[in-house]
Design a protein around this motif. Sequence first.
Motif, PDB file in Angstrom:
ATOM      1  N   VAL A 270     -61.871   1.920  20.562  1.00 13.25           N
ATOM      2  CA  VAL A 270     -60.473   1.795  20.973  1.00 13.25           C
ATOM      3  C   VAL A 270     -59.820   3.127  20.649  1.00 13.25           C
ATOM      4  O   VAL A 270     -59.982   3.650  19.550  1.00 13.25           O
ATOM      5  CB  VAL A 270     -59.752   0.660  20.196  1.00 13.25           C
ATOM      6  N   ARG A 271     -59.109   3.694  21.626  1.00 12.55           N
ATOM      7  CA  ARG A 271     -58.429   4.958  21.370  1.00 12.55           C
ATOM      8  C   ARG A 271     -57.210   5.091  22.271  1.00 12.55           C
ATOM      9  O   ARG A 271     -57.102   4.425  23.289  1.00 12.55           O
ATOM     10  CB  ARG A 271     -59.364   6.143  21.549  1.00 12.55           C
ATOM     11  N   ALA A 272     -56.333   5.982  21.874  1.00 10.12           N
ATOM     12  CA  ALA A 272     -55.123   6.231  22.641  1.00 10.12           C
ATOM     13  C   ALA A 272     -55.412   7.267  23.723  1.00 10.12           C
ATOM     14  O   ALA A 272     -56.253   8.148  23.544  1.00 10.12           O
ATOM     15  CB  ALA A 272     -54.021   6.745  21.718  1.00 10.12           C
ATOM     16  N   LEU A 273     -54.716   7.164  24.837  1.00  6.06           N
ATOM     17  CA  LEU A 273     -54.815   8.162  25.894  1.00  6.06           C
ATOM     18  C   LEU A 273     -53.696   9.176  25.680  1.00  6.06           C
ATOM     19  O   LEU A 273     -52.521   8.828  25.710  1.00  6.06           O
ATOM     20  CB  LEU A 273     -54.687   7.506  27.271  1.00  6.06           C
ATOM     21  N   VAL A 274     -54.077  10.423  25.459  1.00  3.64           N
ATOM     22  CA  VAL A 274     -53.119  11.495  25.197  1.00  3.64           C
ATOM     23  C   VAL A 274     -52.789  12.189  26.507  1.00  3.64           C
ATOM     24  O   VAL A 274     -53.688  12.472  27.316  1.00  3.64           O
ATOM     25  CB  VAL A 274     -53.712  12.505  24.181  1.00  3.64           C
ATOM     26  N   SER A 275     -51.533  12.482  26.735  1.00  5.29           N
ATOM     27  CA  SER A 275     -51.122  13.207  27.933  1.00  5.29           C
ATOM     28  C   SER A 275     -51.644  14.641  27.865  1.00  5.29           C
ATOM     29  O   SER A 275     -51.224  15.404  26.988  1.00  5.29           O
ATOM     30  CB  SER A 275     -49.596  13.218  28.041  1.00  5.29           C
TER      31      SER A 275
ATOM     32  N   ASP B  34     -54.699  -2.960  27.204  1.00  3.27           N
ATOM     33  CA  ASP B  34     -53.843  -2.565  26.084  1.00  3.27           C
ATOM     34  C   ASP B  34     -54.611  -2.728  24.775  1.00  3.27           C
ATOM     35  O   ASP B  34     -54.637  -3.810  24.195  1.00  3.27           O
ATOM     36  CB  ASP B  34     -52.568  -3.411  26.062  1.00  3.27           C
ATOM     37  N   GLY B  35     -55.218  -1.662  24.316  1.00  6.93           N
ATOM     38  CA  GLY B  35     -55.998  -1.688  23.089  1.00  6.93           C
ATOM     39  C   GLY B  35     -55.154  -1.829  21.832  1.00  6.93           C
ATOM     40  O   GLY B  35     -55.693  -1.978  20.746  1.00  6.93           O
ATOM     41  N   ARG B  36     -53.841  -1.766  21.990  1.00  7.47           N
ATOM     42  CA  ARG B  36     -52.942  -1.887  20.838  1.00  7.47           C
ATOM     43  C   ARG B  36     -52.506  -3.318  20.574  1.00  7.47           C
ATOM     44  O   ARG B  36     -51.741  -3.569  19.641  1.00  7.47           O
ATOM     45  CB  ARG B  36     -51.703  -1.022  21.050  1.00  7.47           C
ATOM     46  N   LEU B  37     -52.987  -4.260  21.364  1.00  6.75           N
ATOM     47  CA  LEU B  37     -52.612  -5.660  21.135  1.00  6.75           C
ATOM     48  C   LEU B  37     -53.009  -6.073  19.722  1.00  6.75           C
ATOM     49  O   LEU B  37     -54.126  -5.794  19.279  1.00  6.75           O
ATOM     50  CB  LEU B  37     -53.328  -6.583  22.124  1.00  6.75           C
ATOM     51  N   SER B  38     -52.107  -6.733  19.037  1.00  5.66           N
ATOM     52  CA  SER B  38     -52.461  -7.261  17.711  1.00  5.66           C
ATOM     53  C   SER B  38     -53.392  -8.449  17.906  1.00  5.66           C
ATOM     54  O   SER B  38     -53.411  -9.085  18.967  1.00  5.66           O
ATOM     55  CB  SER B  38     -51.205  -7.702  16.962  1.00  5.66           C
ATOM     56  N   ASN B  39     -54.144  -8.769  16.875  1.00  8.59           N
ATOM     57  CA  ASN B  39     -55.026  -9.924  16.947  1.00  8.59           C
ATOM     58  C   ASN B  39     -54.229 -11.198  17.204  1.00  8.59           C
ATOM     59  O   ASN B  39     -54.652 -12.061  17.975  1.00  8.59           O
ATOM     60  CB  ASN B  39     -55.854 -10.047  15.666  1.00  8.59           C
ATOM     61  N   ALA B  40     -53.059 -11.310  16.585  1.00  8.37           N
ATOM     62  CA  ALA B  40     -52.226 -12.507  16.769  1.00  8.37           C
ATOM     63  C   ALA B  40     -51.779 -12.638  18.225  1.00  8.37           C
ATOM     64  O   ALA B  40     -51.848 -13.730  18.813  1.00  8.37           O
ATOM     65  CB  ALA B  40     -51.015 -12.464  15.847  1.00  8.37           C
ATOM     66  N   ASP B  41     -51.339 -11.524  18.824  1.00  6.33           N
ATOM     67  CA  ASP B  41     -50.915 -11.559  20.227  1.00  6.33           C
ATOM     68  C   ASP B  41     -52.090 -11.851  21.146  1.00  6.33           C
ATOM     69  O   ASP B  41     -51.984 -12.632  22.093  1.00  6.33           O
ATOM     70  CB  ASP B  41     -50.255 -10.245  20.632  1.00  6.33           C
TER      71      ASP B  41
END
Length: 159
Positions: free
Chosen positions: A59-64, A24-31
């Motif tokens: 880090v990038r999003a996976l697009v459908s 999960d590349g969207r994890l915040s630094n705090a999490d």
Amino acid sequence: MKETISPENLDRIDVKILRLLQKDGRLSNADLAQMVAVSPATCHRRTQRLFRDGYLTGVRALVSPQKVERGALVMVGVVLDRSTPESFADFETAAAGLSFVLDCHLVAGDFDYFLKIRVGDMADFNRIHGQQLIALPGVRQTRTFFVMKEVVDNRPLDF
């Protein structure tokens, strides 16, 4: 998580950061810091070092693909007319410039390269094949494989 032998300059916290961000590349630094049990400042420094040292390359999003009309996956085997460093370099430069080529791999065996391509449909592929793929430098032959079902794609690395 399973324990494996890691590269010499990575400790178990670094490996855990890599595994978590890969999932999960969207994890915040705090999490992320909380999940690896370090302070946010320490986590940030470690993550920046992992980028700097090349362990994390982006880090990038996976697009459908279906949602953006690129639902057809095509693998293309390419044979070049010559096996010289110059012909490989010319082909690689030209292939890297084609936006529909997702991956280009030099391979051993019956082909010189395998290309992973996303297109809207067979007609779309037919157009780019006739206008762009066979016009790539040094291409002698192509062999096309239309993917009928994607069983595993973009699986996280197992380390």
